[in-house]
Design an enzyme around this catalytic site. Structure first.
Site, PDB file in Angstrom:
ATOM      1  N   GLU A   1      11.553 -54.013   6.773  1.00  0.00           N
ATOM      2  CA  GLU A   1      12.423 -52.865   7.060  1.00  0.00           C
ATOM      3  C   GLU A   1      12.008 -52.073   8.286  1.00  0.00           C
ATOM      4  O   GLU A   1      12.826 -51.392   8.900  1.00  0.00           O
ATOM      5  CB  GLU A   1      12.473 -51.936   5.840  1.00  0.00           C
ATOM      6  CG  GLU A   1      11.329 -50.934   5.712  1.00  0.00           C
ATOM      7  CD  GLU A   1       9.944 -51.547   5.607  1.00  0.00           C
ATOM      8  OE1 GLU A   1       8.987 -50.918   6.104  1.00  0.00           O
ATOM      9  OE2 GLU A   1       9.813 -52.636   5.044  1.00  0.00           O
TER      10      GLU A   1
ATOM     11  N   LYS B   1       7.272 -45.693  13.764  1.00  0.00           N
ATOM     12  CA  LYS B   1       7.853 -46.103  12.484  1.00  0.00           C
ATOM     13  C   LYS B   1       7.495 -45.087  11.407  1.00  0.00           C
ATOM     14  O   LYS B   1       6.322 -44.809  11.165  1.00  0.00           O
ATOM     15  CB  LYS B   1       7.320 -47.487  12.101  1.00  0.00           C
ATOM     16  CG  LYS B   1       7.733 -47.960  10.711  1.00  0.00           C
ATOM     17  CD  LYS B   1       7.042 -49.274  10.370  1.00  0.00           C
ATOM     18  CE  LYS B   1       7.262 -49.666   8.905  1.00  0.00           C
ATOM     19  NZ  LYS B   1       6.517 -50.887   8.535  1.00  0.00           N
TER      20      LYS B   1
ATOM     21  N   LYS C   1       7.394 -55.448  -3.344  1.00  0.00           N
ATOM     22  CA  LYS C   1       6.008 -55.841  -3.139  1.00  0.00           C
ATOM     23  C   LYS C   1       5.302 -56.005  -4.489  1.00  0.00           C
ATOM     24  O   LYS C   1       5.712 -55.417  -5.491  1.00  0.00           O
ATOM     25  CB  LYS C   1       5.271 -54.754  -2.339  1.00  0.00           C
ATOM     26  CG  LYS C   1       5.745 -54.588  -0.910  1.00  0.00           C
ATOM     27  CD  LYS C   1       5.005 -53.442  -0.232  1.00  0.00           C
ATOM     28  CE  LYS C   1       5.439 -53.251   1.206  1.00  0.00           C
ATOM     29  NZ  LYS C   1       5.010 -54.373   2.083  1.00  0.00           N
TER      30      LYS C   1
ATOM     31  N   ARG D   1      11.211 -52.951  11.285  1.00  0.00           N
ATOM     32  CA  ARG D   1      11.919 -53.366  12.506  1.00  0.00           C
ATOM     33  C   ARG D   1      13.372 -52.912  12.496  1.00  0.00           C
ATOM     34  O   ARG D   1      13.980 -52.735  13.550  1.00  0.00           O
ATOM     35  CB  ARG D   1      11.798 -54.882  12.672  1.00  0.00           C
ATOM     36  CG  ARG D   1      12.445 -55.698  11.577  1.00  0.00           C
ATOM     37  CD  ARG D   1      11.927 -57.123  11.515  1.00  0.00           C
ATOM     38  NE  ARG D   1      10.571 -57.180  10.966  1.00  0.00           N
ATOM     39  CZ  ARG D   1       9.869 -58.288  10.843  1.00  0.00           C
ATOM     40  NH1 ARG D   1      10.376 -59.454  11.234  1.00  0.00           N
ATOM     41  NH2 ARG D   1       8.653 -58.265  10.325  1.00  0.00           N
TER      42      ARG D   1
ATOM     43  N   ASP E   1       2.576 -46.427   5.501  1.00  0.00           N
ATOM     44  CA  ASP E   1       3.543 -47.138   6.331  1.00  0.00           C
ATOM     45  C   ASP E   1       4.226 -46.222   7.349  1.00  0.00           C
ATOM     46  O   ASP E   1       5.033 -46.690   8.144  1.00  0.00           O
ATOM     47  CB  ASP E   1       4.590 -47.830   5.450  1.00  0.00           C
ATOM     48  CG  ASP E   1       5.105 -49.111   6.071  1.00  0.00           C
ATOM     49  OD1 ASP E   1       4.411 -49.679   6.932  1.00  0.00           O
ATOM     50  OD2 ASP E   1       6.204 -49.563   5.695  1.00  0.00           O
TER      51      ASP E   1
ATOM     52  N   ASP F   1       6.932 -47.450   1.224  1.00  0.00           N
ATOM     53  CA  ASP F   1       7.572 -48.762   1.302  1.00  0.00           C
ATOM     54  C   ASP F   1       7.303 -49.563   0.040  1.00  0.00           C
ATOM     55  O   ASP F   1       6.216 -50.099  -0.154  1.00  0.00           O
ATOM     56  CB  ASP F   1       7.043 -49.521   2.529  1.00  0.00           C
ATOM     57  CG  ASP F   1       7.697 -50.885   2.668  1.00  0.00           C
ATOM     58  OD1 ASP F   1       8.769 -51.100   2.066  1.00  0.00           O
ATOM     59  OD2 ASP F   1       7.135 -51.732   3.392  1.00  0.00           O
TER      60      ASP F   1
ATOM     61  N   ASP G   1      11.842 -56.278   2.782  1.00  0.00           N
ATOM     62  CA  ASP G   1      10.505 -55.755   3.065  1.00  0.00           C
ATOM     63  C   ASP G   1      10.170 -55.829   4.559  1.00  0.00           C
ATOM     64  O   ASP G   1       9.113 -55.374   4.975  1.00  0.00           O
ATOM     65  CB  ASP G   1       9.454 -56.510   2.251  1.00  0.00           C
ATOM     66  CG  ASP G   1       8.104 -55.808   2.243  1.00  0.00           C
ATOM     67  OD1 ASP G   1       8.086 -54.583   2.446  1.00  0.00           O
ATOM     68  OD2 ASP G   1       7.079 -56.479   2.038  1.00  0.00           O
TER      69      ASP G   1
END
Length: 503
Positions: A335, A251, A263, A337, A274, A256, A333
């Site tokens: 994202e 990933k 967030k 996946r 991230d 993010d 959020d």
């Protein structure tokens, strides 16, 4: 950081000129007649030193010892775990500004794994991030000599440890970089630099190529950012061309914000981490370039930012993934996946022996396992067992989590084939169930590293995990031979539930 391996007993170690001499004293230590043995034996007898891992005694300008400073360090049972624990406790001495050259001498025979653990521990405690800091803060320790009774016996293990350090530090570097110094394009440049190593190739795709691949979920996440996405494909060709590769998918969300489902402000700066899944894939390839194992490996990194501008995907939007399955985006959020699912679909074209995705995916995994173990999910028992064994051997621990089909019920949607989130309960499991919908019959494992990829607070920074686990797994597979797909058939991708007009 330079490491050397040298045949040294305690008699010879006393003549080594260095800033710091660290002597590992294991349980059952048998002293000789040399100066260091005499010092250790006297300290043990008087109770000023214990062989318990991490207990230590510091000496300055000890008689008949060339080193300016000496640390007698308890090594416990001498295992790899105890060796690492001992050296971590001596971190202050190893990281001191005046420590530039260290000699680390085993006071007894080195147990299997202890030399590699020692190399990794010294590198870990002395690591300093410098890319965006003044060079005056650079690592002071520049050379470490490991002394063992017989160097030839542990040469292979030593070389493996040094290669692993190179990979872990490469991963830490890119995990630690601020987002403006680690954009998708810069991460792609880092991947390209690895192609200078033997047997490694790199291909980078931009928005146009990704659009032609119809990676609708990946593109949806990237829509809100001015930074163009990059889809990175690395290949390490260490075996025959007809041997199925292991595919690693990392990933690569370089920052993010949460998107429209933004967030909270506190600790949002840590969302530069991230992309630690992507960084771990880079680190693995850095280590493979040194180790040169007989295995084929593919690394896939979907890299982009998750930002909340006027073009950003909205809660309730429905996007079509590369597999043809539609996804209702209930929370922007979630994202990671979305970028991973398209990369997993792409992975099927390599007819892989196994696919492992690595992601800082869910806060729920942090709640479940904390920062000690990564979450392991797998649809294949042999793959799960191999990864767990590799993690134990590398001291890069993981823990098997369930994948019962009932956990997928919360992903049902009235407007698409699935939603991208379920309820709060079992959040790390439902995220894994989402990813499982895109792997078909491929042997697949998912490592949720949200709790292990970085540390917060005063120790804030990337850990480089799970590079150790992954490299241990790949080297092990190279030795035993990677299982090949039955009949040489292409691994099946996900099956779309139904035909759609205009799909």
């Amino acid at each position: 950081m330079n490491f050397d391996l040298k045949t040294l007993d305690l008699t010879a170690a006393a003549f080594e000129k260095c800033d710091l001499l660290v002597v590992l004293i294991p349980e059952g230590f048998k002293p000789g007649r040399d100066a260091l043995s005499s010092l250790a034996a006297l300290a043990l007898k008087s109770g000023d030193l214990s062989t318990k891992a991490g207990k230590h005694l510091q000496l300055y300008q000890a008689p008949a010892v060339a080193a300016r400073r000496v640390v007698l360090l308890g090594q416990g049972d001498g295992s790899a775990r105890a060796t690492r624990q001992a050296l971590q406790s001596a971190g202050a001495a190893l990281k001191a500004p005046q420590t530039k050259r260290v000699v680390l001498c085993f006071g007894g025979k080195a147990q299997p794994g202890a030399v590699s653990a020692a190399v990794q521990a010294v590198a870990d405690v002395s690591y300093v991030y410098t890319t965006t800091k003044p060079k005056a803060d650079a690592r002071s320790l520049t050379r470490c000599v490991l002394g063992v009774p017989q160097a030839t016996d542990v040469r292979e293990e030593f070389d493996s440890g040094v290669a692993l350090v190179a990979g872990i530090e490469f991963a830490r570097e890119w995990g630690n970089r601020p987002a403006n110094h680690s954009t998708p394009s810069l991460v792609a440049d880092a991947a390209k630099s690895l192609a200078k190593l033997p047997r490694i190739q790199c291909k980078v795709m931009g928005p146009a190529e990704v659009g032609r691949l119809k990676m609708g979920a990946f593109m949806a996440v990237a829509r809100g950012s001015e930074e163009p996405l990059r889809f990175i494909e690395l290949r390490y060709n260490g075996a025959a061309k007809d041997k199925a590769p292991v595919v690693l998918v990392g990933k690569g969300i370089t920052f993010d914000t949460g998107g429209i489902s933004i967030k909270p402000a506190p600790e949002m700066d840590e969302m530069k981490f991230d992309m630690c899944g992507a960084a771990s894939v880079l680190g693995v390839f850095r280590a493979l370039g040194e180790l040169q194992p007989s295995i084929n490996v593919v690394g896939l990194i979907p890299a982009c930012e998750n930002m909340p501008d006027g073009r950003a995907v909205k809660p309730g939007d429905v996007v079509t993934s590369m597999s043809g399955q539609t996804i209702e985006i209930l929370n922007t959020d979630a994202e990671g996946r979305l970028v991973l699912c398209d990369a997993l679909t792409y992975a099927a074209r390599f007819k892989p022996a196994a696919v492992v995705d690595i992601a800082t995916l869910t806060g729920a995994c942090v709640i479940a396992l904390g920062g000690v173990r990564s979450g392991l999910f797998a649809n294949n028992e042999a793959l799960a067992s191999a990864l767990q064994t590799a993690g134990d051997a590398a001291q890069d621990l993981c823990w098997r989590m369930p994948l019962d089909d009932d956990y997928a019920d919360g992903l049902k949607s009235n407007f698409a084939d699935m939603g991208n989130v379920a309820g709060r309960a079992g959040g790390s499991i439902t995220a894994a169930k989402f990813l499982q919908k895109f792997v078909g019959d491929m042997p697949w494992a998912h490592l949720d590293i949200a709790g292990t990829a970085w540390k917060g607070g005063a120790a804030k920074g990337s850990t480089g995990r799970p590079v150790g686990l992954l490299v241990q797994y790949l080297v092990g597979q190279a030795k035993v031979g990677v299982p090949q797909p039955a009949g040489g058939k292409k691994a099946a991708g996900p099956r779309v539930a139904r035909a759609r007009a205009g799909a």
